[in-house]
Design a protein around this motif. Structure first.
Motif, PDB file in Angstrom:
ATOM      1  N   LEU A 142      -0.639   8.380   4.942  1.00 19.38           N
ATOM      2  CA  LEU A 142      -0.246   8.318   3.584  1.00 19.38           C
ATOM      3  C   LEU A 142      -1.308   8.506   2.784  1.00 19.38           C
ATOM      4  N   TRP A 143      -2.462   8.536   2.835  1.00 19.49           N
ATOM      5  CA  TRP A 143      -3.577   8.859   1.962  1.00 19.49           C
ATOM      6  C   TRP A 143      -3.756  10.379   2.037  1.00 19.49           C
ATOM      7  N   PRO A 144      -3.833  11.077   3.009  1.00 12.54           N
ATOM      8  CA  PRO A 144      -4.161  12.300   2.914  1.00 12.54           C
ATOM      9  C   PRO A 144      -3.073  13.250   2.228  1.00 12.54           C
ATOM     10  N   ASN A 145      -1.890  12.574   2.292  1.00 10.82           N
ATOM     11  CA  ASN A 145      -0.705  13.026   1.747  1.00 10.82           C
ATOM     12  C   ASN A 145      -0.424  12.874   0.396  1.00 10.82           C
ATOM     13  N   PHE A 146      -1.043  11.843  -0.259  1.00  9.69           N
ATOM     14  CA  PHE A 146      -0.841  11.197  -1.542  1.00  9.69           C
ATOM     15  C   PHE A 146      -1.170  12.275  -2.564  1.00  9.69           C
ATOM     16  N   VAL A 147      -0.374  12.537  -3.763  1.00  8.40           N
ATOM     17  CA  VAL A 147      -0.498  13.390  -4.658  1.00  8.40           C
ATOM     18  C   VAL A 147       0.197  12.619  -6.021  1.00  8.40           C
ATOM     19  N   GLU A 148      -0.189  13.219  -7.235  1.00 12.31           N
ATOM     20  CA  GLU A 148       0.257  12.956  -8.362  1.00 12.31           C
ATOM     21  C   GLU A 148       1.991  12.415  -8.399  1.00 12.31           C
ATOM     22  N   THR A 149       2.451  13.471  -7.792  1.00 11.73           N
ATOM     23  CA  THR A 149       3.947  13.374  -7.806  1.00 11.73           C
ATOM     24  C   THR A 149       4.589  12.571  -6.776  1.00 11.73           C
ATOM     25  N   ALA A 150       3.741  11.881  -6.073  1.00  4.02           N
ATOM     26  CA  ALA A 150       4.212  11.197  -4.959  1.00  4.02           C
ATOM     27  C   ALA A 150       5.137   9.981  -5.344  1.00  4.02           C
ATOM     28  N   SER A 151       6.310   9.484  -4.339  1.00  5.10           N
ATOM     29  CA  SER A 151       7.114   8.539  -4.882  1.00  5.10           C
ATOM     30  C   SER A 151       6.663   7.324  -4.926  1.00  5.10           C
ATOM     31  N   ASN A 152       7.541   6.315  -5.860  1.00  2.00           N
ATOM     32  CA  ASN A 152       7.079   4.884  -5.764  1.00  2.00           C
ATOM     33  C   ASN A 152       6.874   4.285  -4.547  1.00  2.00           C
ATOM     34  N   TYR A 153       7.934   4.871  -3.423  1.00  2.00           N
ATOM     35  CA  TYR A 153       8.044   4.204  -1.856  1.00  2.00           C
ATOM     36  C   TYR A 153       6.383   4.593  -1.445  1.00  2.00           C
ATOM     37  N   HIS A 154       5.834   5.884  -1.472  1.00  2.00           N
ATOM     38  CA  HIS A 154       4.578   6.070  -1.102  1.00  2.00           C
ATOM     39  C   HIS A 154       3.676   5.164  -1.778  1.00  2.00           C
ATOM     40  N   VAL A 155       3.538   5.078  -2.979  1.00  2.00           N
ATOM     41  CA  VAL A 155       2.637   4.112  -3.475  1.00  2.00           C
ATOM     42  C   VAL A 155       2.573   2.628  -3.203  1.00  2.00           C
ATOM     43  N   VAL A 156       4.025   1.929  -2.836  1.00  2.00           N
ATOM     44  CA  VAL A 156       4.065   0.818  -2.362  1.00  2.00           C
ATOM     45  C   VAL A 156       3.556   0.818  -0.864  1.00  2.00           C
ATOM     46  N   LEU A 157       3.736   1.879  -0.324  1.00  2.00           N
ATOM     47  CA  LEU A 157       3.385   1.573   1.135  1.00  2.00           C
ATOM     48  C   LEU A 157       1.847   1.778   1.437  1.00  2.00           C
ATOM     49  N   ILE A 158       1.324   2.663   0.414  1.00  2.00           N
ATOM     50  CA  ILE A 158      -0.308   2.649   0.402  1.00  2.00           C
ATOM     51  C   ILE A 158      -0.800   1.158   0.094  1.00  2.00           C
ATOM     52  N   ALA A 159      -0.239   0.562  -0.968  1.00  2.00           N
ATOM     53  CA  ALA A 159      -0.479  -0.893  -1.352  1.00  2.00           C
ATOM     54  C   ALA A 159      -0.581  -1.808  -0.398  1.00  2.00           C
ATOM     55  N   LEU A 160       0.658  -1.903   0.678  1.00  2.00           N
ATOM     56  CA  LEU A 160       0.954  -2.765   1.745  1.00  2.00           C
ATOM     57  C   LEU A 160      -0.066  -2.595   2.654  1.00  2.00           C
ATOM     58  N   MET A 161      -0.257  -1.159   3.067  1.00  2.00           N
ATOM     59  CA  MET A 161      -1.544  -1.044   3.979  1.00  2.00           C
ATOM     60  C   MET A 161      -2.855  -1.570   3.593  1.00  2.00           C
ATOM     61  N   VAL A 162      -3.333  -1.300   2.435  1.00  2.00           N
ATOM     62  CA  VAL A 162      -4.303  -1.810   1.823  1.00  2.00           C
ATOM     63  C   VAL A 162      -4.517  -3.488   1.987  1.00  2.00           C
ATOM     64  N   ASN A 163      -3.272  -4.114   1.514  1.00  2.00           N
ATOM     65  CA  ASN A 163      -3.434  -5.513   1.711  1.00  2.00           C
ATOM     66  C   ASN A 163      -3.382  -6.098   3.244  1.00  2.00           C
ATOM     67  N   VAL A 164      -2.808  -5.301   4.113  1.00  2.00           N
ATOM     68  CA  VAL A 164      -3.080  -5.725   5.173  1.00  2.00           C
ATOM     69  C   VAL A 164      -4.247  -5.493   6.078  1.00  2.00           C
ATOM     70  N   LYS A 165      -4.874  -4.640   5.488  1.00  2.00           N
ATOM     71  CA  LYS A 165      -6.510  -4.238   5.972  1.00  2.00           C
ATOM     72  C   LYS A 165      -7.356  -5.394   5.302  1.00  2.00           C
ATOM     73  N   ARG A 166      -7.158  -5.922   4.115  1.00  2.00           N
ATOM     74  CA  ARG A 166      -7.994  -6.932   3.634  1.00  2.00           C
ATOM     75  C   ARG A 166      -7.553  -8.237   4.181  1.00  2.00           C
ATOM     76  N   ARG A 167      -6.118  -8.507   4.460  1.00  2.00           N
ATOM     77  CA  ARG A 167      -5.751  -9.641   5.032  1.00  2.00           C
ATOM     78  C   ARG A 167      -6.450  -9.781   6.823  1.00  2.00           C
ATOM     79  N   GLU A 168      -6.504  -8.711   7.071  1.00  2.00           N
ATOM     80  CA  GLU A 168      -7.301  -8.617   8.537  1.00  2.00           C
ATOM     81  C   GLU A 168      -8.610  -8.711   8.597  1.00  2.00           C
ATOM     82  N   ASN A 169      -9.372  -8.713   7.081  1.00  2.00           N
ATOM     83  CA  ASN A 169     -10.712  -8.550   6.978  1.00  2.00           C
ATOM     84  C   ASN A 169     -11.421  -7.225   7.442  1.00  2.00           C
ATOM     85  N   LEU A 170     -10.501  -6.242   7.285  1.00  2.00           N
ATOM     86  CA  LEU A 170     -11.231  -4.786   7.733  1.00  2.00           C
ATOM     87  C   LEU A 170     -11.612  -4.197   6.533  1.00  2.00           C
TER      88      LEU A 170
END
Length: 1423
Positions: free
Chosen positions: A80-108
Motif C-alpha cells: 500500500l504505502w510504497p505504491n501510494f501516489v496522488e492519483t491513488a483511488s479512494n479504495y487505496h486511501v481507505v485500506l491505508i487508513a484501515l492498516m494504520v488503525n489496526v497497528k494502533r489498535r495492536e499498540n504497534l
C-alpha cells in the motif's frame, strides 16, 4: 441495564492470525504471495486493490481478523504505502487508513514506516480529511477514517503528523464563531490572541488561489465535522436504515473521543475549546436522543469526560491552572454579568435572580426556576445578550428551542465540581457497586473496536493537576480490575451453589486465598456487638472527627477457622501484615434453575451476578491473634506455630460503615450479618490503597513543579529547556574526583573540546580534576535566522579549564584511605556524569550492558562530594535494581553514616552493614561505643584525667579543652623560624595515640612538607572522630527508636534509597516528617509508571512556591520493557504503561545515549544493537579471553588433558556447541505444539523437554549451573519447565538446578553467562510481537544464547524480522554440536562441520546415553 459481551476477551486473542492463516490457503495469504511476497518482483496493479482486497473486506464488514491477517502479511509496508501516489483511488486511501488503525489498535509503531516516504503523507492526510466530510461515502467508512484522524492527533510527537494537524485547530477556526461580536469580545479578553488572528488574516490575504482554498478548508473542516455530528445525533429514526442507528452511535462516540483528545492537550485545546462552547456541543449532546437512551452507557460516559475537559479549570491561552479560589472568582464574575443583564433587561421577571446570592443561582435547579419565568422570546433575547449562539446554519436539523437554550444557559452558569472535588469523592476501597460498575466492566471487555470513557496518558497534559487526576482515575481502575479478577478467581474455586430445599449456600470447592467465615466457637461475651450467629463483632467505633460525619475508625474482629487448611496455606494466612487489605463478602449461591428460566447464561452475567455477591466490604488488617487473644507474630516478626482458630482484628471502611448504619436505621438488612467469605490477596499486589491515597492527596494539593522543570514535564515549550546547558545556575567549578583515571582518560572523554590546564599546571597532571567552562567573551546578539546555527555550534567551540589538587592525608590507618573508582568511563558516559552532576534534567538511555548503573553511581558520588549540604533521593523500580546500585555506592568513598535504605528488600543487600533505619540507628549506637573508647584511649595518651568517654557531650568537651589546645600549641611550634623535621617529630602530640597504626607514622625519607601533611592527616583522623561523635549526639539524647529513626531520615542521611512503590505508599508519612532533598536519581525509570515517577519528586513540601529540586536524573531504556499493566484497555487505549522516561524521549528532550556495551560477545550483541543508535562494543571485549573463546567445541592438541575430566571414558564421543548463539526450531512434540490448560497459562512440552535436555547437556560438559539461566516468555511454560527440571535434575548431583528459571519480564536488569530461552508459541506470535520484550530476551546472555521456538511463527513477523534475520545467520535451525570438547575451551577459530540434533527425541536420546556413560564411569572399579 448495560450488558457486556464477555466472549470478546478470549476472542481478541483468537482473532489474531495463526501460522496457518499466513502460510496456508487463506485468500489474503494467497493474494500476498501473488502481489508482494512472490520470489520475483511483481508490477503493482491498482485495480487489484478493489477486487482482491477492498471488496471482500467490505462484504464482510471489514472484520478485524481479516485486517489482522493483512497487517501481519505486511500489506501496508510491502504494497500500500510504497505504491501510494496522488492519483491513488479512494479504495487505496481507505485500506491505508484501515492498516494504520489496526497497528494502533495492536499498540504497534504506526508512523515508523510511514515516515520513510514523508512526501506522501500530506497527500494521504488531505485525502482522508476530504473523505470524512463527503456524505457520498458510507458512514462505516467515514468512521474508519475518523479513527485515523484520532490516531493522528494522538501522535503529535511526530513532526510529519503535527505539521498536518496543526492548521486544523489554529485560530483561523474562530471564523466559524456565532458572530463577529463574540469573536471580538474574545480577542479583547485575551490580547495575546489578537496578533495570532491578524497573522492568520494576513497569511490568507497574501496567498494565491490554491493556497487560499487550502487555508479555507483548514478553517472549515472542524466546523463541518461538528455540524455533521449534530445532524447525526438528531437524525429521526424513521429516516435511518436498518443498521444505521448502530453506525451513527459508533461514529458519534468516536467523534466525541476526537473532541476529548483535542480538549485534553493545550496546543489543540487553545482555540477549539471556545469553538465548542460557542456551538453548545455539550448541550446538543445532552439533549440528543442518543444520550437519553439508557442503553447507551458508553455515549453518556464519553459525554461526561468531554464535559470534564471543556470545563477544566485552566486559562486556555496562558496554560496556567486555576486554583479553586480563582475558579470560584471567575464563576462569580460570570454570575454577576448574568445578574446585571437580568436586572437591566428583565427587571420585571428576573429581579429575584438579580438579587440572589451566588451560591443560590449557581445551583442548576435554582437557576432553571428563574429562567422559567421568561417567555420563549425572552430566553432567546437573554442568550443573545449573554453572547450565546441562538441559531445554526440551515443544514443543521437540530431544533434550537426553549429547552435547548435553557440548557445552554445552565451549562454556562451552573457551579461544577472541580477535578479536585471529583477525585476526593471517589473511594479508594471498593464495594460491590463500585467494583462491578458497568463502566469498569466495559473497560474489562475492551476489544479495541471503539473508544472508552477513560482519560488517556499521552504526550502532553494541561496542568500538573490534570496529570494527577488522569493518573488517579486510571490507577484506581487498574487496581479495581486486579481486585475483581482475584475475587472472581477465588469464588470460581469456591464454587458456591444454592442447596435445596434448605435454600442455603454451599461451597463445593476451596481456595487458598479465601476462608469461609463460620460461627465462632469461643465465648464472645459482652465484648463488642454480636448476635451469636455472625462470625464477626464490632470492637470499637470512634466518634467522627471535627467537620465529618463518618466514624474516625471502626475496629472489628473476625473469627477464622484453620481446621481444614494445609500447613503452607495456614502459613500464608498467618503472614498477613498490618494494613493489608482483605475483603468481606456475602455470597449467596445462584439457583441454576432460575438462571435457565431468565436466560442468564454465564457469559451474559458479570461476576457479582454469576457468584451471587450480595455485599462486598473492604477492611484493613490490624493484627492477627490466636484463640486466646495473643499475637501470632512475635516481636521479631516471625509467626508462632499455633494450632486452632484465629482472631483477625481489622479496620472497616468508615465511609461504608456509616452508609450501612444509616441503611440499618432505615430498615434495610444488616450488610455484615450475611458475610460468609473472607478473601485475601498476595502482598505484592495488595498495596493499592496507600498508593491511591497518595495520588488522591496530591490531586488535592497544588503541587508546584520546579520552574525549570514545569513546562518540560507538561510537554510544552523548549524540550531542551531543562538541560543544564540552558540553566543559569550551573556551578562554576565541578570536582570530578575519581571520575577520570589519568590525563589521557580525561582528554579522551571530551572529544572535540579544548582542554586548557589552569595557569601554573602542565598537561598530564594527575587526578583529581576540577573542571570549569572557559568564560566566553560576550558577543553581539545575532540575527534570528543565524541564532539557531550558532547555538548548534556552541558545543563544538567549548573550552574547558582543568585544575587539580592533592587529596589530603586523612590518617595512618587503612580505613582512612579513600576508595576510588577504577572504571574507565567512555566519553558518552562522562557526558552523562557531567550532565547529572550539573543542575537540571538528565535523561540517560542505557542499552543492555552499557553501564548505566555505574554512571548513576558516579553521579551520586560526585554530588555527595561537590555539594555537601545537599541530599539525594535514590529511586528504583525493583528491590534488586536498588540493591545493585546501593552496593556499588557503598564501594565508593562515601561515608556509610550518610546512607539509608528504606522499605523491604534491604535484607537482600550483599553488604556487611545494615542500611535500614533500624540498622543505621543500631550502627550509630555501636559506633558510639567504639568512638568513645577511642576518646578514652586518646585522653590516656594525652594524660588528661577524667571520664571523657562517658558520652558524646563529654567527648566534645574534651576535644574543646584538651585536644584543640594541644594541636594549636603544635601549630605555633610549626610557625617558628628554623623549624626542622626533628622538631616536628619531637613536638607531635599524638605519637602514642597512633602507635597502633599498621606502619610507622612518619616513614623514612619524608621531606618537611610531606611530614607536615602526615601530621595534619593524623589530626584530621582525630577531627573526624569528634565530628562523628557530634553527629551521634542527637541519637544519644533521643530515647525512642522512632524518634531516632525519624531524625536519621530527616537530618543525618544524605543519600536515601527506596523503591518507587515504597515512595508511593509512604509519601504522606515521609512528607509529614519534613523530609527534604535536592536531587533525585532514578534507576529503571523506563519501567516505572508516570505517576510513580512523579511521586518521588513530591515527597517534600514546597519552598518559595515550588518544589526545591535542583536535579532530576532518569536512567533507563525505553527500548526494553515498559511498566506492567494488566488490563489491555488501560495499557493500550489509555496508555497507562507509558513511563515519564519514554514520554520525555518522545517529546525530544535531550538524552545521553550510552553507546558502548561490555556485557555480551559482539556477535550476541548484534542480535539487538540494531535497535539503538550506534551501539558498539567496549574494547575490553577484544582483550578478555572469555569473550574470545568458543562455547566449548573441537579440542585442539593439549587441551583435553587440561579440561576433560579424567573420569570421562576415552571412547565417549563428547559433543559441544558449534555456535555462540543459535535458534533451534522445535516441531510438534507428540503431535502437539502450544496448549492452554487454563486461560493465558500457555505451555509447550516439546520446548520444555528440549530446554531441559540442553541444560543437562551443558552440565555434562562441565558448565557450572550458576552460569546458566533458563528463560521463557510465559508463566505456564516456566511452571512446566520447573516440573521437568524437578523430575530430571533437581535431585541428581550431575545436574542440579540452574541459577535461575524465570520469565523474560522478571529477568530484565539481570544477566548470566549462558541463557536458554523458550519462546513457547507455535500458533501466533502473541505479545512477543512487542519488540521491546524480545530485546530484553536477547540481551541477557554474555557468552552463549540458545533459543528454542517455532521458526515460521516468528520469522515472518515484521517487527521481529531484523532480530530473527540475525538470529538465523547460522543458517541451520537445528542444534549443531561438534565432537570432543568440554567446558571451558580455548578454541578461537570456527569449528569444523558439526552434527545436527534432528529433534527433541534425538537430543534427549543423546543426553540419556551420555548420562548413562557418565554414571558408569563414576562407579568404583571392582578389584
Amino acid at each position: 441495564m448495560e450488558k457486556h459481551d464477555r466472549t470478546t476477551v478470549g476472542a481478541i486473542e483468537e482473532a489474531r492470525p495463526t501460522v496457518a492463516d499466513l502460510h496456508g490457503d487463506n485468500p489474503f495469504a494467497l493474494a500476498a504471495k501473488k502481489h508482494w511476497l512472490a520470489e520475483k518482483p511483481v508490477r503493482f496493479k491498482p485495480e487489484a486493490l478493489k477486487t482482491e482486497f477492498y471488496d471482500p473486506l467490505e462484504k464482510d464488514g471489514f472484520p478485524f481478523r481479516s485486517l489482522l491477517i493483512l497487517e501481519n502479511l505486511q500489506f501496508l509496508e510491502k504494497l500500500l504505502w510504497p505504491n501510494f501516489v496522488e492519483t491513488a483511488s479512494n479504495y487505496h486511501v481507505v485500506l491505508i487508513a484501515l492498516m494504520v488503525n489496526v497497528k494502533r489498535r495492536e499498540n504497534l509503531n504506526v508512523w515508523e514506516y510511514i515516515s520513510l516516504l514523508p512526501e506522501h503523507f500530506p497527500l494521504l492526510f488531505r485525502r482522508i480529511l476530504f473523505m470524512t466530510i463527503d456524505h457520498g461515502i458510507s458512514l462505516s467508512i467515514r468512521n474508519h477514517l475518523l479513527t485515523f484522524i484520532v490516531t493522528a492527533f494522538q501522535s503529535l510527537d511526530s513532526g510529519l503528523v503535527r505539521k498536518e494537524c496543526a492548521p486544523l485547530v489554529s485560530i483561523s477556526i474562530w471564523s466559524n464563531l456565532s458572530s463577529e461580536e463574540v469573536r471580538n469580545a474574545r480577542l479583547e479578553k485575551y490580547p495575546q490572541t489578537k496578533k495570532a488572528w491578524r497573522a492568520a488574516g494576513k497569511r490568507f490575504d497574501s496567498a494565491d488561489d490554491s493556497t487560499k482554498d487550502r487555508l479555507r478548508f483548514d478553517r472549515l473542516w472542524l466546523f463541518e465535522m461538528i455540524l455533521d455530528f449534530l445532524n447525526m445525533m438528531y437524525k429521526p429514526l424513521d429516516q435511518q436504515e436498518s443498521d444505521e442507528p448502530k453506525q451513527i452511535l459508533n461514529y458519534c462516540e468516536r467523534f466525541i473521543e476526537l473532541l476529548t483528545d483535542l480538549e485534553s492537550q493545550m496546543p489543540t485545546r487553545r482555540y477549539v475549546n471556545f469553538l465548542l462552547k460557542d456551538h453548545h456541543v455539550l448541550t446538543a449532546i445532552k439533549l440528543s436522543p442518543l444520550y437519553t437512551n439508557s442503553e447507551n452507557g458508553l455515549f453518556r460516559d464519553l459525554y461526561a469526560l468531554l464535559s470534564h475537559y471543556i470545563n477544566f479549570s485552566i486559562d486556555d491561552h496562558t496554560g496556567l491552572q486555576l486554583s479553586q479560589e480563582e475558579s470560584r472568582k471567575i464563576h462569580n464574575a460570570d454570575l454577576a454579568k448574568l445578574q446585571r443583564i437580568a436586572f437591566k433587561h428583565f427587571k420585571d421577571k428576573l429581579t429575584i435572580l438579580a438579587l440572589a446570592n451566588y451560591g443560590s443561582i449557581g445551583q442548576r435547579d435554582e437557576l432553571a426556576s428563574h429562567i422559567a419565568e421568561l417567555e420563549d422570546g425572552g430566553v432567546v433575547e437573554l442568550c443573545r445578550l449573554l453572547g450565546l449562539r441562538t441559531e445554526y446554519p440551515q443544514k443543521v436539523a437540530m431544533s434550537v428551542n426553549r429547552a435547548f437554550l435553557t440548557e445552554a444557559i445552565l451549562q454556562c452558569y451552573e457551579k461544577r465540581m472541580t477535578f479536585q472535588e471529583q477525585a476526593k469523592e471517589l473511594p479508594v476501597l471498593p464495594n460491590q457497586d463500585t467494583l462491578f460498575e458497568s463502566s469498569l466492566l466495559r473497560n474489562e471487555y475492551y476489544d479495541g473496536s471503539g473508544p472508552l470513557a477513560i482519560p488517556k496518558l499521552n504526550l502532553q497534559y494541561l496542568t500538573v493537576g490534570d496529570f494527577l487526576w488522569r493518573s488517579f482515575i486510571l490507577y484506581r481502575c487498574e487496581a479495581f480490575f486486579a481486585i475483581r479478577r482475584d475475587i472472581e478467581d477465588s469464588l470460581h474455586r469456591l464454587a458456591p451453589k444454592l442447596s435445596h430445599p434448605s435454600m442455603t449456600t454451599q461451597f463445593h470447592g476451596s481456595s487458598k486465598m479465601a476462608l469461609l467465615i463460620t460461627r465462632p466457637s469461643f465465648d464472645l461475651g459482652d465484648y463488642g456487638r454480636t448476635d451469636g450467629k455472625s462470625a464477626y463483632r464490632i470492637l470499637e467505633t470512634a466518634p467522627p472527627k471535627v467537620g465529618e460525619e463518618k466514624p474516625a475508625f471502626v475496629r472489628a474482629e473476625i473469627s477464622l477457622d484453620y481446621a481444614r487448611l494445609s500447613e503452607d496455606v495456614r502459613r500464608d494466612w498467618d503472614s498477613l501484615r498490618p494494613d493489608d487489605v482483605v475483603f468481606l463478602l456475602a455470597v449467596k449461591g445462584v439457583d441454576e434453575g432460575d438462571r435457565m428460566i431468565t436466560d442468564g447464561s454465564p457469559d451474559k452475567l458479570n461476576a457479582a451476578e454469576r457468584f451471587g455477591i450480595k455485599c462486598l466490604r473492604a477492611a484493613e488488617v490490624v493484627q492477627l491473634l490466636d484463640q486466646d487473644g495473643r499475637p501470632i507474630k512475635t516481636s521479631d516478626g516471625q509467626a508462632r506455630r499455633v494450632s486452632g482458630k484465629r482472631r483477625l482484628h481489622v479496620r472497616l471502611d468508615p465511609e461504608m460503615y456509616k452508609i450501612d448504619a444509616d441503611g440499618l436505621k432505615a430498615g434495610k438488612p444488616d450488610a455484615y450479618d450475611s458475610i460468609n467469605v473472607l478473601i485475601r490477596r498476595k502482598g505484592r499486589e495488595n498495596n493499592f490503597k496507600p498508593v491511591l491515597e497518595s495520588i488522591q492527596e496530591l490531586t488535592q494539593a497544588d503541587v508546584p513543579m520546579p520552574t525549570w522543570l514545569q513546562e518540560v514535564f507538561l510537554g510544552y515549550g523548549d524540550p531542551a529547556g531543562a538541560h543544564y546547558s540552558k540553566l543559569s545556575n550551573q556551578p562554576k567549578l565541578v570536582d570530578f574526583r575519581d571520575t577520570f583515571l589519568d590525563w589521557q582518560h580525561l582528554a579522551e572523554s571530551f572529544p572535540g573540546t579544548k582542554l586548557k590546564p589552569k595557569e601554573g599546571l602542565q598537561e598530564g597532571c594527575d587526578p583529581p580534576y576540577v573542571i570549569s567552562r572557559e568564560t566566553a567573551v560576550e558577543q553581539p546578539k545575532p540575527a534570528k535566522k543565524r541564532r539557531r546555527d550558532q547555538e548548534d555550534n556552541l558545543d563544538k567551540e567549548e573550552s574547558l579549564v582543568v585544575s587539580t589538587y592533592k587529596l589530603p592525608n586523612m590518617g595512618p590507618y587503612p580505613i582512612d584511605v579513600p576508595r576510588t573508582n577504577r572504571i574507565k568511563f567512555t566519553p558518552t558516559q562522562v557526558e552523562a556524569i557531567r550532565s547529572g552532576t550539573n543542575p537540571g534534567l538528565t535523561v540517560i538511555v542505557g542499552p543492555p550492558g552499557t553501564g548505566k548503573t555505574d554512571v548513576a553511581t558516579q553521579i551520586i558520588s560526585n554530588l555527595y562530594h561537590n555539594f555537601p549540604t545537599q541530599r539525594t533521593l535514590l529511586i528504583a523500580h525493583s528491590n534488586q535494581a536498588l540493591n545493585q546500585l546501593f552496593e556499588k555506592i557503598t564501594a565508593l568513598d562515601i561515608d556509610e553514616r550518610h546512607l539509608l535504605r528504606l522499605g523491604h528488600g534491604e535484607e537482600e543487600l550483599k553488604t556487611d552493614t545494615n542500611y535500614s533505619k533500624q540498622g543505621r540507628v543500631e550502627s550509630f549506637m555501636d559506633n558510639r561505643v567504639k568512638l568513645l573508647a577511642e576518646v578514652d584511649r586518646l585522653a590516656a595518651t594525652l594524660g588528661a584525667p577524667g571520664a571523657h568517654g562517658d558520652s558524646c557531650e563529654t567527648a566534645g568537651y574534651f576535644n574543646l579543652v584538651y585536644v584543640r589546645p594541644v594541636w594549636e600549641k603544635y601549630q605555633n611550634v610549626l610557625s617558628e623560624e628554623g623549624f626542622t623535621l626533628e622538631k616536628l617529630y619531637e613536638n607531635f602530640p599524638f605519637h602514642q595515640y597512633f602507635s597502633n597504626s599498621p606502619g610507622p607514622m612518619f616513614s623514612q625519607g619524608l621531606s618537611l612538607e610531606e611530614a607536615i601533611e602526615v601530621a595534619e592527616g593524623g589530626y584530621r583522623h582525630i577531627g573526624k572522630l569528634f565530628t562523628e561523635l557530634e553527629d551521634i549526639r542527637p541519637f544519644e539524647l533521643l530515647k525512642t527508636a522512632r524518634d531516632r529513626q525519624n531524625y536519621l531520615l530527616t537530618k543525618e542521611a544524605r543519600i536515601v534509597a527506596m523503591t518507587s512503590t515504597h515512595a508511593a505508599m509512604k509519601r504522606a508519612d515521609i512528607a509529614k516528617l519534613g523530609f527534604e532533598y535536592d536531587n533525585v536519581v532514578m534507576e529503571e525509570a523506563a519501567q516505572i509508571t508516570e505517576v510513580e515517577t512523579f511521586i518521588p519528586l513530591a515527597l517534600q513540601s514546597p519552598k518559595k512556591g515550588e518544589l526545591p529540586l535542583q536535579r532530576v536524573v532518569l536512567c533507563g531504556d525505553h527500548y526494553q520493557n515498559s511498566p506492567i499493566v494488566q488490563n489491555i484497555a488501560f495499557r493500550q487505549y489509555a496508555n497507562l504503561e507509558q513511563s515519564l522516561f519514554a514520554r520525555l524521549v518522545r517529546l525530544g528532550v535531550p538524552t545521553v545515549n550510552l553507546d558502548q556495551q561490555g556485557r555480551a560477545r559482539a556477535s550476541i550483541a548484534r542480535l539487538y544493537n540494531w535497535r539503538y543508535r550506534e551501539l558498539g562494543d567496549l574494547p575490553l571485549l577484544e582483550s578478555l579471553p572469555e569473550y574470545q573463546t568458543a562455547n566449548a567445541g573441537y579440542v585442539v592438541a593439549g587441551i583435553r588433558q587440561r579440561f576433560v575430566p579424567h573420569d570421562l571414558p576415552a571412547n565417549l564421543s563428547v559433543y559441544s556447541f558449534r555456535h555462540k548463539f543459535q535458534f533451534i526450531n522445535v516441531k510438534d512434540y507428540k503431535g502437539q505444539g502450544e496448549y492452554e490448560p487454563t486461560p493465558h497459562f500457555i505451555q509447550n512440552l516439546g520446548e520444555a523437554e528440549y530446554v531441559v535436555a540442553i541444560y543437562q547437556y551443558m552440565r555434562l560438559l562441565g558448565y557450572p549451573a550458576e552460569k546458566i539461566t533458563v528463560l521463557t516468555t510465559y508463566l505456564g511454560q516456566r511452571s512446566l519447565i520447573r516440573d521437568v527440571l524437578n523430575r530430571r535434575c533437581a535431585k541428581n548431583p550431575l545436574f542440579g538446578m540452574p541459577a535461575s528459571l524465570t520469565t523474560v519480564d522478571k529477568y530484565q536488569g539481570e544477566q548470566n553467562d549462558y541463557v536458554i530461552l523458550s519462546l513457547v508459541r507455535t500458533k501466533r506470535v502473541g505479545y512477543l510481537r512487542d519488540i521491546r520484550r524480545m530485546t530484553v530476551a536477547l540481551s541477557r546472555a554474555r557468552l552463549g544464547l540458545y533459543v528454542v521456538g517455532r521458526r515460521e511463527v516468528f520469522e515472518s513477523c515484521y517487527e521481529l524480522s531484523e532480530a530473527f534475520s540475525r538470529l538465523l545467520e547460522n543458517k541451520s535451525d537445528k542444534l549443531e554440536v561438534v565432537i570432543g570438547e568440554m567446558w571451558p575451551t580455548e578454541r578461537r577459530d570456527k569449528a569444523k562441520e558439526g552434527t545436527e540434533m534432528e529433534n527433541v527425541e534425538h537430543m534427549g536420546q543423546y543426553v540419556y546415553e551420555m548420562t548413562v556413560t557418565k554414571v558408569e564411569s563414576m562407579r568404583p572399579v571392582k578389584q
